[in-house]
Design an enzyme around this catalytic site. Structure first.
Site, mmCIF file in Angstrom:
data_model
loop_
_atom_site.group_PDB
_atom_site.id
_atom_site.type_symbol
_atom_site.label_atom_id
_atom_site.label_comp_id
_atom_site.label_asym_id
_atom_site.label_seq_id
_atom_site.Cartn_x
_atom_site.Cartn_y
_atom_site.Cartn_z
ATOM 1 N N GLY A 1 0.771 -1.338 0.011
ATOM 2 C CA GLY A 1 0.242 -0.016 -0.028
ATOM 3 C C GLY A 1 0.872 1.361 0.126
ATOM 4 O O GLY A 1 2.029 1.301 -0.033
ATOM 5 N N GLY A 2 0.245 2.223 0.263
ATOM 6 C CA GLY A 2 0.807 3.552 0.187
ATOM 7 C C GLY A 2 1.911 3.897 1.122
ATOM 8 O O GLY A 2 2.940 4.381 0.754
ATOM 9 N N ASP B 1 -6.768 10.679 0.965
ATOM 10 C CA ASP B 1 -6.749 9.860 -0.158
ATOM 11 C C ASP B 1 -7.752 9.051 -0.603
ATOM 12 O O ASP B 1 -7.438 7.755 -0.910
ATOM 13 C CB ASP B 1 -5.347 8.936 0.034
ATOM 14 C CG ASP B 1 -4.680 8.297 -1.368
ATOM 15 O OD1 ASP B 1 -4.884 9.016 -2.476
ATOM 16 O OD2 ASP B 1 -3.959 7.270 -1.082
#
Length: 707
Positions: free
Chosen positions: A123-124, A253
């Site tokens: 993930g981010g 986000d």
């Protein structure tokens, strides 16, 4: 290249199944299941949960195209000279270490409690792992959790993000937001450094991105999700964002990757980018194509969060190739996207949500959801013809129906009949205005001018009262003197009313169009704009907007009369009558609609008439059972129209065998009926001159006789 501080590979769904058949939703009057997804308007097929153990990646890797430095955003770990890119090393731009290898492996035990099964996704802010909570499992019930760690503990931005998460994320508690259970620590097996992990609930459905990619048409090609489904998704996530905003937190986000549809509920996942509204130090995270254009310069805000929702809805509902490049900061044109051309309110909703100017966007998640549910009701009603009325938080209902006589109303009549904006209950003069019940415009003007507080609401009501007296100059001056905030839709609404009253119909369209931009889910606004369109001669726009208002709520009966008028002016007699027949018999305007239908049926303006038209008009009139005067007045129209029709026929009366108000369709019988009807009207007329005129008309209509 991703934006600064923005990993290009967003967090995918946790435990999502492989891509398969299309997702689906159908419309209904009620929702199904415990989740409430669908706002009582759309029924969803539950998305089944996946066995967590099957969600673990067999070979966890980050594609080279998704490897970026967490600080500067420059590509790292890329192939060179025919050699594959390294999964660990240092960024050549700023020297920050990077690693795309999972720190944890199956069998590792974190913090003495969490048994790792393997990696789920990257993930981010790093790898995401699936684990079993040993402490809860020993109590007799398995609890699957997700551990989310940092890309590299040497990255100060990543460390700062983790610290921020420790401060406030455990306190986040909303049914549509993934629950943070705990924080855990574990020694890195390579470096020996202590690494922190967030422990959150496992959500085992499918991300909206996956549902979109799996949605295919008959030819097997990917197609957007059905619009009602997308709008229902928006209505489900907006309260969750509103919950964060009320706690002065920003999600930052939001995108389809970060929303999971699990069974009958949505969950926001990956809270790694969540930050305090007051935080101006943490790294910014966003995703190109979704993030607001001002993010890098001004930082995140409630407006930028809502922007991401608008972009997400657009990506899910329209064929949006190039949304992160060509259309990164704009929407495609309705000329190129049939859905946007067909669903005008939705297009205006998206335009406001994604306006490049933050102050022009929706003010809050609740404000956005209020308009979104209005758009959803309109979309559903237009698709199946079933009205979906609801009360408005912005407007009253119609003050009176306009245009019920068949002729287009004048602008002043429309302005006085339209719904009225509801007063702000927090206004200092709210109590005074609630007690002001006079219907006399002059008395209202006098009372408002002596109000104890000259608040915004008092001033706006004074504008409407001055309009009701016919003093448009004073109304204009009063509106100009009212200190409304920039962009407040109430200014354009009242300016539109003034323009309608003064006959400046193009100007009225401009002002009311601006209100439509601000309030795309309000039928009252579409009704006002439709009337302005009709008076300005834009019949195409008038038909479209009148019809949408009428479809969603039959309480706006002026929309039915307006739609019928415009259809008739376009020579669609059958369509005009069909709409009038839709005015329910419970409506106070049902009789007026049927009277209008009688007149439409025998009016030759819309084209040649037939025997059936007159028979239909006759039967309608007989069913109405009006008072004698109105019955006779309409009968004159029917008899006179039939006589004109017979006289214009190539062979007058040939082959005509029907009955018209008890008379055969022949010249002699129709003249007899017309004569008797005029004499009846004469008997009811109290004015002597008018009575004599009616007798003269009866004598003129009398059939010829031979002596």
């Amino acid at each position: 290249m991703p934006s600064v501080g923005t990993p290009s590979f967003g967090s995918p769904s946790l435990g999502s199944p492989s891509l398969g058949g299309p997702s689906g939703a159908r419309t209904s009057g009620r929702t199904r299941g415990r989740g409430g997804l669908g706002a009582d308007l759309v029924v969803f097929a539950p998305v089944p949960l996946r066995d967590p153990a099957t969600a673990v990646l067999a070979d966890p890797q980050v594609p080279e195209s998704h490897r970026f430095c967490a600080r500067c955003g420059e590509p790292v770990g890329r192939a060179r000279d025919g050699r594959p890119g390294r999964t660990g090393g240092f960024c050549p731009t700023d020297g920050i270490p990077f690693s795309f290898v999972p720190r944890l492996r199956a069998g590792d035990l974190v913090d003495g409690r969490y048994d790792i099964l393997g990696a789920l996704a990257h993930g981010g802010l790093g790898w995401i792992y699936l684990a079993r909570d040993r402490k809860v499992s020993e109590a007799g019930a398995d609890r699957w959790v997700v551990l989310k760690g940092l890309i590299n503990t040497g990255d100060p931005d990543a460390v700062a993000a983790a610290v921020a998460e420790r401060r406030f994320l455990v306190a986040v508690d909303h049914p549509n937001i993934v629950k943070i259970h705990d924080f855990a620590q574990h020694a890195d097996p390579v470096t020996g450094e202590t690494v922190g992990y967030i422990v959150m609930e496992y959500v085992g459905g499918r991300s909206l991105k996956e549902l979109l990619l799996a949605n295919t048409g008959p030819d097997g090609r990917r197609v957007p999700l059905p619009l009602p489904q997308v709008l229902a998704y928006g209505l489900e996530v907006l309260p969750a964002l509103g919950y964060l905003h009320q706690r002065r937190l920003l999600f930052c986000d939001f995108k389809p990757d970060n929303v999971i549809h699990a069974e009958e509920q949505l969950k926001l996942i990956d809270l790694g980018a969540v930050r305090s509204i007051d935080d101006d130090r943490s790294a910014l995270y966003g995703t190109p194509g979704y993030q607001a254009p001002e993010l890098a310069a001004s930082g995140p805000s409630i407006g930028s969060d809502l922007y991401t929702v608008g972009r997400t809805l657009a990506v899910l509902s329209i064929d949006f190739a190039g949304f992160s490049s060509r259309y990164a900061d704009r929407l495609p044109s309705p000329v190129d996207v049939p859905l946007l051309a067909r669903e005008e309110s939705y297009h205006r909703f998206l335009r406001r949500a994604t306006d490049l100017e933050p102050h022009r966007r929706f003010e809050s998640a609740a404000d956005m959801a209020e308009q979104l549910i209005g758009v959803l009701r309109e979309v559903l009603a237009a698709s199946d013809g079933v009205p979906r009325p609801t009360g408005s938080a912005r407007f009253t209902g119609e003050r009176s129906a306009f245009g019920t006589t068949g002729a287009a109303p004048d602008g002043g009549t429309v302005a006085m009949a339209l719904p009225v904006p509801l007063a702000d209950p927090a206004d200092p003069a709210a109590g005074f205005l609630a007690a002001l019940t006079t219907a006399d415009p002059d008395a209202a003007v006098a009372a408002l001018r002596t109000a104890p507080v000259h608040s915004i609401e008092v001033r706006l009501q004074l504008v409407r009262a001055l309009l009701a007296t016919g003093d448009t100059v004073a109304a204009t001056n009063q509106l100009q003197a009212t200190p409304l905030p920039d962009g407040d839709w109430r200014h354009d609404w009242h300016a539109g009313l003034i323009a309608l009253t003064t006959g400046q119909f193009d100007e009225a369209c401009g002002h009311l169009g601006a209100v439509y931009d601000a309030l795309p889910g309000e039928p009252a606004v579409r009704l006002a704009l439709a009337a302005a369109n009709e008076l300005a001669g834009d019949t195409v726009a008038a038909v479209r907007r009148y019809e949408r208002v009428w479809r969603v709520d039959h309480a706006f009966v002026s929309a039915a009369f307006g739609l019928s008028r415009v259809l008739f002016s376009g020579r669609d007699r059958a369509g005009a009558i069909r709409i009038l027949d839709e005015v329910p018999d419970t409506s106070s305007q049902h009789v007026a609609a049927q009277i209008a239908a009688v007149r439409v049926a025998v009016d030759p303006t819309a084209g040649p008439l037939s025997e059936g038209d007159f028979i239909d008009a006759s039967q309608r009139l007989e069913r109405l059972r009006l008072d004698a005067r109105r019955q006779a007045t309409l009968a004159v129209d029917v008899f006179s129209g039939a006589l004109r029709w017979l006289g214009a026929a190539p062979i007058p009366g040939a082959g005509v065998s029907g009955q018209l108000l008890g008379h055969r369709l022949s010249e002699r019988d129709l003249r007899s009926g017309l004569e008797r009807t005029y004499r009846m009207l004469a008997s009811l007329e109290p004015d002597r001159r008018a009575r004599h005129a009616l007798v003269d008309q009866a004598n003129a209509a009398r059939p010829w006789t031979l002596w």
